[in-house]
Design a protein around this motif. Structure first.
Motif, mmCIF file in Angstrom:
data_model
loop_
_atom_site.group_PDB
_atom_site.id
_atom_site.type_symbol
_atom_site.label_atom_id
_atom_site.label_comp_id
_atom_site.label_asym_id
_atom_site.label_seq_id
_atom_site.Cartn_x
_atom_site.Cartn_y
_atom_site.Cartn_z
ATOM 1 N N ALA A 101 13.195 -0.404 -37.585
ATOM 2 C CA ALA A 101 13.866 -0.959 -38.999
ATOM 3 C C ALA A 101 14.777 -0.128 -39.414
ATOM 4 N N ALA A 102 14.608 1.136 -39.338
ATOM 5 C CA ALA A 102 15.514 2.230 -39.651
ATOM 6 C C ALA A 102 16.943 2.130 -38.892
ATOM 7 N N GLU A 103 16.825 1.825 -37.659
ATOM 8 C CA GLU A 103 18.075 1.785 -36.650
ATOM 9 C C GLU A 103 18.801 0.548 -37.125
ATOM 10 N N ASN B 218 25.315 -16.723 -26.486
ATOM 11 C CA ASN B 218 24.490 -17.054 -27.579
ATOM 12 C C ASN B 218 23.095 -16.556 -27.854
ATOM 13 N N GLU B 219 23.386 -15.247 -27.878
ATOM 14 C CA GLU B 219 22.060 -14.515 -28.440
ATOM 15 C C GLU B 219 22.397 -13.675 -29.526
ATOM 16 N N GLY B 220 23.413 -14.236 -30.396
ATOM 17 C CA GLY B 220 23.752 -13.681 -31.798
ATOM 18 C C GLY B 220 22.532 -13.022 -32.579
ATOM 19 N N PRO B 221 21.514 -13.767 -32.931
ATOM 20 C CA PRO B 221 20.416 -13.730 -33.708
ATOM 21 C C PRO B 221 19.557 -12.425 -33.356
ATOM 22 N N PHE B 222 19.401 -12.373 -32.209
ATOM 23 C CA PHE B 222 18.483 -11.556 -31.384
ATOM 24 C C PHE B 222 19.461 -9.934 -30.984
ATOM 25 N N LEU B 223 20.667 -9.852 -31.188
ATOM 26 C CA LEU B 223 21.519 -8.938 -30.792
ATOM 27 C C LEU B 223 21.235 -7.512 -31.407
ATOM 28 N N LEU B 224 21.330 -7.578 -32.613
ATOM 29 C CA LEU B 224 21.186 -6.306 -33.452
ATOM 30 C C LEU B 224 19.812 -5.618 -33.133
ATOM 31 N N GLU B 225 18.693 -6.637 -32.957
ATOM 32 C CA GLU B 225 17.286 -5.606 -32.715
ATOM 33 C C GLU B 225 17.422 -5.100 -31.304
ATOM 34 N N TRP B 226 17.985 -5.719 -30.401
ATOM 35 C CA TRP B 226 17.902 -5.142 -29.118
ATOM 36 C C TRP B 226 18.739 -3.931 -28.733
ATOM 37 N N ILE B 227 20.082 -3.963 -29.626
ATOM 38 C CA ILE B 227 20.909 -2.870 -29.518
ATOM 39 C C ILE B 227 20.203 -1.609 -30.334
ATOM 40 N N ALA B 228 19.565 -2.159 -31.247
ATOM 41 C CA ALA B 228 18.956 -0.977 -32.300
ATOM 42 C C ALA B 228 17.642 -0.560 -31.386
ATOM 43 N N TYR B 229 16.800 -1.328 -30.808
ATOM 44 C CA TYR B 229 15.720 -0.639 -30.034
ATOM 45 C C TYR B 229 16.007 -0.056 -28.796
ATOM 46 N N ASN B 230 17.077 -0.150 -28.302
ATOM 47 C CA ASN B 230 17.591 0.532 -27.046
ATOM 48 C C ASN B 230 18.138 1.675 -27.536
ATOM 49 N N ARG B 231 18.898 1.914 -28.622
ATOM 50 C CA ARG B 231 19.049 3.491 -29.301
ATOM 51 C C ARG B 231 18.021 4.124 -29.544
ATOM 52 N N VAL B 232 16.903 3.613 -30.076
ATOM 53 C CA VAL B 232 15.691 4.329 -30.406
ATOM 54 C C VAL B 232 15.274 5.064 -29.287
ATOM 55 N N ILE B 233 15.110 4.186 -28.078
ATOM 56 C CA ILE B 233 14.545 4.796 -27.100
ATOM 57 C C ILE B 233 15.541 5.729 -26.019
ATOM 58 N N ASP C 133 14.035 -14.594 -39.062
ATOM 59 C CA ASP C 133 15.011 -13.785 -38.826
ATOM 60 C C ASP C 133 14.352 -12.368 -38.950
ATOM 61 N N LYS C 134 13.325 -12.154 -38.142
ATOM 62 C CA LYS C 134 12.430 -11.025 -38.039
ATOM 63 C C LYS C 134 12.313 -10.261 -36.632
ATOM 64 N N PRO C 135 12.177 -9.048 -36.386
ATOM 65 C CA PRO C 135 11.997 -8.672 -35.097
ATOM 66 C C PRO C 135 11.197 -9.378 -34.057
ATOM 67 N N VAL C 136 11.740 -9.675 -33.029
ATOM 68 C CA VAL C 136 11.060 -10.171 -32.001
ATOM 69 C C VAL C 136 9.553 -9.260 -31.640
ATOM 70 N N ILE C 137 9.704 -8.131 -31.349
ATOM 71 C CA ILE C 137 8.845 -7.299 -30.834
ATOM 72 C C ILE C 137 7.474 -7.390 -32.077
ATOM 73 N N GLU C 138 7.652 -7.573 -33.217
ATOM 74 C CA GLU C 138 6.758 -7.727 -34.212
ATOM 75 C C GLU C 138 5.893 -8.895 -34.207
ATOM 76 N N GLN C 139 6.537 -10.182 -33.719
ATOM 77 C CA GLN C 139 5.941 -11.386 -33.907
ATOM 78 C C GLN C 139 5.124 -11.695 -32.546
ATOM 79 N N PHE C 140 5.560 -11.390 -31.509
ATOM 80 C CA PHE C 140 4.896 -11.838 -30.367
ATOM 81 C C PHE C 140 3.874 -10.813 -29.631
ATOM 82 N N LEU C 141 2.699 -10.787 -29.784
ATOM 83 C CA LEU C 141 1.737 -9.840 -29.394
ATOM 84 C C LEU C 141 0.652 -10.286 -28.357
ATOM 85 N N TYR C 142 1.087 -11.213 -27.826
ATOM 86 C CA TYR C 142 0.124 -11.746 -26.658
ATOM 87 C C TYR C 142 0.822 -12.318 -25.364
#
Length: 344
Positions: free
Chosen positions: A280-282, A11-26, A135-144
């Motif tokens: 975002a592009a990925e 049950n990680e569906g809403p967060f899955l694409l961000e994680w995959i895209a991020y890892n492809r970027v790195i 439904d926004k990227p996790v890495i942009e929302q939580f900065l503390y």
């Protein structure tokens, strides 16, 4: 360089694409993702991504309840693991934040001197007072986060590991690889560094202290990379995450310790936003693949529906109120503040 990300999900569906895209970027080139008992569309999204050649996925082969460890031990049989030069073992709420070179995994490997294993230390990011799921990227929302060198009262903090194909491994662990040569002298041990390229302590390699099998002192170990861990995300998503487990909370008092320990917002760190535009592009590229955008939206809708279902229950209403009103300090810090006469 073939780099495979290895993970287990439920049950990680809403967060899955961000994680995959991020890892492809790195720099991740392949994914081996196990799934089990999903009710939010995670499995359907993974299967469609597999059709597009983005991931390799399968139902978790575990026979018991220890899903992660059983899958990790069996993962070496999978094609994406066999062909990998490096395997990165991490969860979907964990993002490898690389501070050197072009901020990719190959740059981290080069900076560390190409060892057989690199173990990168956690930094737990707080909910930052965000209650509503968006439904926004996790890495942009939580900065503390907590003070990077101290988590609750601990100066030793857990790690996750990037493992080279020639590591003399018995099996992958969730935090580190395990091997049979723990009694060998240092010169015969695998080359192994922290996130600053420093050799990890021999006691860690040999697993001398059971309390330190998956962690070591965190000061000075993040010069090249940090593992950003978003364990709580928003309050809404944390409530859904609690339902994901199999603990029956109806007949016992809810314990807010996990939330309080990982919701310490003492330190501002936005360094991961260096990846924002490429991420975002990925994500847009992945969502444009046939069926992927629609399945992501379905996961988001089911996540929200689950929250509505939970909030109709008295137990979850009480849980939400407790988390909204509990101390903003980790339990050990709150006790100390109370001891010296400060608000806890």
């Amino acid at each position: 360089m073939n780099i495979t990300a290895l993970t287990c999900v439920k049950n990680e569906g809403p967060f899955l694409l961000e994680w995959i895209a991020y890892n492809r970027v790195i720099g991740v080139t392949d994914f081996m993702i196990y799934h089990n008992d999903c009710t939010d569309g995670t499995d359907r999204l993974l299967e469609k991504l597999q059709e597009h050649g983005i991931v390799e996925t399968m139902v978790n082969p575990a026979k018991g309840r220890n899903y992660q460890m059983e899958a990790l031990k069996k993962s070496r049989r999978r094609a994406s693991i066999k062909k990998a030069d490096w395997v990165w073992v991490a969860d979907v709420d964990e993002f490898l934040n690389i501070h050197v070179g072009d901020h990719t995994i190959p740059a981290l490997i080069e900076a560390c001197g190409n060892p057989q294993c690199i173990s990168v230390t956690f930094q737990f990011f707080a909910s930052c007072g965000i209650e509503k799921y968006e439904d926004k990227p996790v890495i942009e929302q939580f900065l503390y986060s907590h003070n990077p060198d101290i988590w609750t009262h601990e100066t030793a903090i857990e790690v996750k590991s990037l493992v080279r194909s020639d590591f003399p491994m018995t099996y992958f662990g969730a935090h580190r690889p395990f091997h049979d040569g723990k009694n060998l002298p240092r010169r015969k041990q695998p080359t192994w560094t922290d996130g600053s390229g420093q050799p990890v302590m021999i006691q860690f390699i040999k697993m001398v202290n059971k309390r330190r099998i998956r962690k070591y002192p965190s000061k000075g170990v993040r010069n090249f990379a940090t593992l950003n861990h978003y364990a709580v995300r928003s309050l809404d998503s944390y409530l859904v995450k609690n339902d994901r487990g199999d603990v029956n909370r109806e007949f016992r008092e809810f314990d807010d310790t996990y939330w309080r320990e990982r919701n310490d917002a003492a330190y501002f760190d936005d360094s991961i936003l260096r990846y924002k535009d490429k991420l975002a592009a990925e994500m847009d590229r992945l969502k444009a693949l046939d069926g992927i955008g629609a399945l992501h939206d379905e996961c988001v809708a089911l996540h929200k529906a689950k929250l509505e279902e939970l909030m109709a229950q008295d137990t979850y209403q009480a849980m939400r109120k407790q988390l909204q009103t509990c101390s903003p300090y980790p339990p050990n810090e709150a006790e100390l503040r109370e001891l010296i006469g400060m608000p806890a």
